[in-house]
Design an enzyme around this catalytic site. Structure first.
Site, PDB file in Angstrom:
ATOM      1  N   ASP A 186      -2.526   7.298   5.660  1.00 32.94           N
ATOM      2  CA  ASP A 186      -3.218   6.122   5.150  1.00 32.94           C
ATOM      3  C   ASP A 186      -3.535   5.230   6.125  1.00 32.94           C
ATOM      4  OD1 ASP A 186      -4.872   4.004   4.178  1.00 32.94           O
ATOM      5  OD2 ASP A 186      -3.263   3.560   2.344  1.00 32.94           O
ATOM      6  N   TRP A 206       0.909  -1.123   0.072  1.00 32.22           N
ATOM      7  CA  TRP A 206       0.061   0.052   0.040  1.00 32.22           C
ATOM      8  C   TRP A 206       0.982   1.467   0.030  1.00 32.22           C
ATOM      9  CZ3 TRP A 206      -4.291  -0.863  -2.100  1.00 32.22           C
ATOM     10  CH2 TRP A 206      -4.759  -2.255  -1.859  1.00 32.22           C
ATOM     11  N   LYS A 246     -12.784  -1.552   5.448  1.00 25.72           N
ATOM     12  CA  LYS A 246     -12.091  -2.386   6.373  1.00 25.72           C
ATOM     13  C   LYS A 246     -12.754  -2.445   7.552  1.00 25.72           C
ATOM     14  CE  LYS A 246      -9.441  -3.003   2.722  1.00 25.72           C
ATOM     15  NZ  LYS A 246      -8.225  -1.830   2.507  1.00 25.72           N
TER      16      LYS A 246
HETATM   17  C1  LIG Z   1      -7.847  -1.297   1.309  1.00 24.84           C
HETATM   18  C2  LIG Z   1      -6.443  -0.649   1.250  1.00 24.84           C
HETATM   19  C3  LIG Z   1      -6.347   0.635   0.428  1.00 24.84           C
HETATM   20  C4  LIG Z   1      -7.114   0.600  -1.036  1.00 24.84           C
HETATM   21  O1  LIG Z   1      -8.400   1.043  -0.642  1.00 24.84           O
HETATM   22  P1  LIG Z   1      -9.186   1.031  -2.070  1.00 24.84           P
HETATM   23  O2  LIG Z   1     -10.700   1.520  -1.504  1.00 24.84           O
HETATM   24  O3  LIG Z   1      -9.592  -0.226  -2.815  1.00 24.84           O
HETATM   25  O4  LIG Z   1      -8.586   2.199  -2.867  1.00 24.84           O
HETATM   26  C5  LIG Z   1      -5.225   1.477   0.594  1.00 24.84           C
HETATM   27  N1  LIG Z   1      -4.582   1.206   1.789  1.00 24.84           N
HETATM   28  C6  LIG Z   1      -4.746   0.367   2.636  1.00 24.84           C
HETATM   29  C7  LIG Z   1      -3.964   0.263   3.954  1.00 24.84           C
HETATM   30  C8  LIG Z   1      -5.741  -0.402   2.349  1.00 24.84           C
HETATM   31  O5  LIG Z   1      -5.696  -1.477   3.220  1.00 24.84           O
END
Ligand SMILES: *Cc1c(COP(=O)(O)O)cnc(C)c1O
Length: 356
Positions: A168, A100, A192
């Protein structure tokens, strides 16, 4: 009984599913579905208002921090962040901690210079680099607080990095108490830990905006979303509604402090079990283990299939590792109960007895 360890989209509280499905048929006794009402109506506006207010309250945000619900997932933020914060002749600092973080780095390179101030690539992203220092002239410092695939998590935040801190938090948002005001921008896709896919939470300190000299498309300029109360265009209404219900659930449970206690107990139960069973192995450095996504492998890889089948037979879904890595990953997000973790650890113990 199903035990849902999916990494994302993932488990949400049952109450949330129940209320969301009722509202698809009849929203607040109006005879209308939540899916067929205008977003700028007295019916939907309170949903948006409550969702934003709940984020402010649960994260104890000050008045400089604005709460937005945007389209495009965290992947859009990989480019929207540098587009809004990084001039072409400047550098931004990034930590390279896994898949990521690397995606974020790749997109940021389109907008300016990127300085990698720490990387765990050498050890296959099984740790979080320590003793990092960020150049004081960096436009911002970007971290991925929880690497969903590698199974690592920052447990000490670099609050004193000296430049605006960007994170993030897609896979550990609202799972633990942090000093959220010390971040200048936080983003998280909802699917998530806080809702359904289709919406992105962005918390931004408004004082860091307006400093880039490029022209910004209206929909990608955070300032427009702030001005329009997160309703610049049609927002993803249903995803925001589900996020609002999940935030309400979290508040009723006692908020972030209460959920952190539960998450700590779940993680402790899981990792304590893992560490006592020699058939399993945790590749991640102990001090950097994620409390949300636990990654583990088998000492004897030939046994993996047998364990996968055993999990399946016992109603456990989402146990297999990400397609890019082998082994196993179990996600223990806010809505997962400790009973599910207990069921899994019992199964691991049974399995270890057979193969000890
Ligand atoms: C799932 C995830 C993403 C991507 O998210 P999307 O909604 O698919 O763009 C980015 N960063 C982390 C840490 C993630 O777990």
């Amino acid at each position: 009984m199903i035990h849902n360890f999916n990494a994302g989209p993932s488990i949400l509280p049952k109450e949330v599913f129940e209320e969301a499905s009722r509202s698809v048929l009849d929203f607040n006794y109006t005879g209308l579905s939540i899916l067929e009402i205008g977003h700028r109506t007295p019916l939907f506006q309170p949903v948006m208002d409550e969702a934003r207010a709940l984020v402010k309250e649960l994260m104890s945000l000050d008045d400089d921090h604005e709460v937005l619900f945007l389209h495009g997932g965290a992947t859009t933020q990989f480019m929207q962040v540098p587009m809004n914060l990084l001039n072409e002749n400047e550098a931004a600092a990034y930590m390279e901690t896994g898949v990521w973080a690397n995606k974020a780095i790749k997109e940021a390179k389109l907008f300016g210079h990127i300085e990698i101030v720490g990387s765990s690539k050498e050890d296959n992203y099984t740790s979080i680099p320590k003793n990092i220092s960020v150049t004081p002239t960096a436009a911002y410092f970007h971290i991925t607080t929880n690497e969903t695939i590698a199974g690592t998590q920052w447990h000490t935040m670099p609050y004193d990095c000296g430049v605006p801190l960007v994170a993030d938090m897609s896979s550990d948002i609202l799972s633990r108490q942090l000093d959220f005001n010390k971040f200048d921008l936080i983003y998280a896709s909802a699917q998530k830990n806080m809702g359904a896919a289709g919406v992105n939470l962005v918390v931004v300190n408004k004082n860091i905006l307006g400093k880039v000299n490029r022209a910004l498309p209206a929909i990608l300029d955070y300032r427009n979303h702030i001005k329009e109360g997160s309703m610049l265009n049609t927002p993803p209404v249903f995803a925001i509604y589900v996020a609002m219900l999940t935030l309400r659930w979290l508040k009723n449970k006692g908020g972030v402090a209460a959920i952190e206690k539960e998450n700590d107990a779940k993680a402790k139960l899981f990792y304590d079990t893992l560490d006592t069973l020699p058939v399993f192995k945790g590749p991640v450095a102990k001090e950097d283990r994620s409390k949300m996504n636990a990654v583990f492998i088998m000492e004897d890889a030939a046994l993996e299939k047998e364990f996968v089948d055993l999990c399946k037979a016992n109603g456990m879904v989402g146990v297999k590792g990400h397609r890019s890595v082998s082994g196993f990953r179990v996600s223990m997000y806010n809505a997962l109960t400790i009973e599910s973790v207990k069921a899994l650890t019992d199964l691991m113990k049974d399995f270890a007895k057979l193969h000890g």
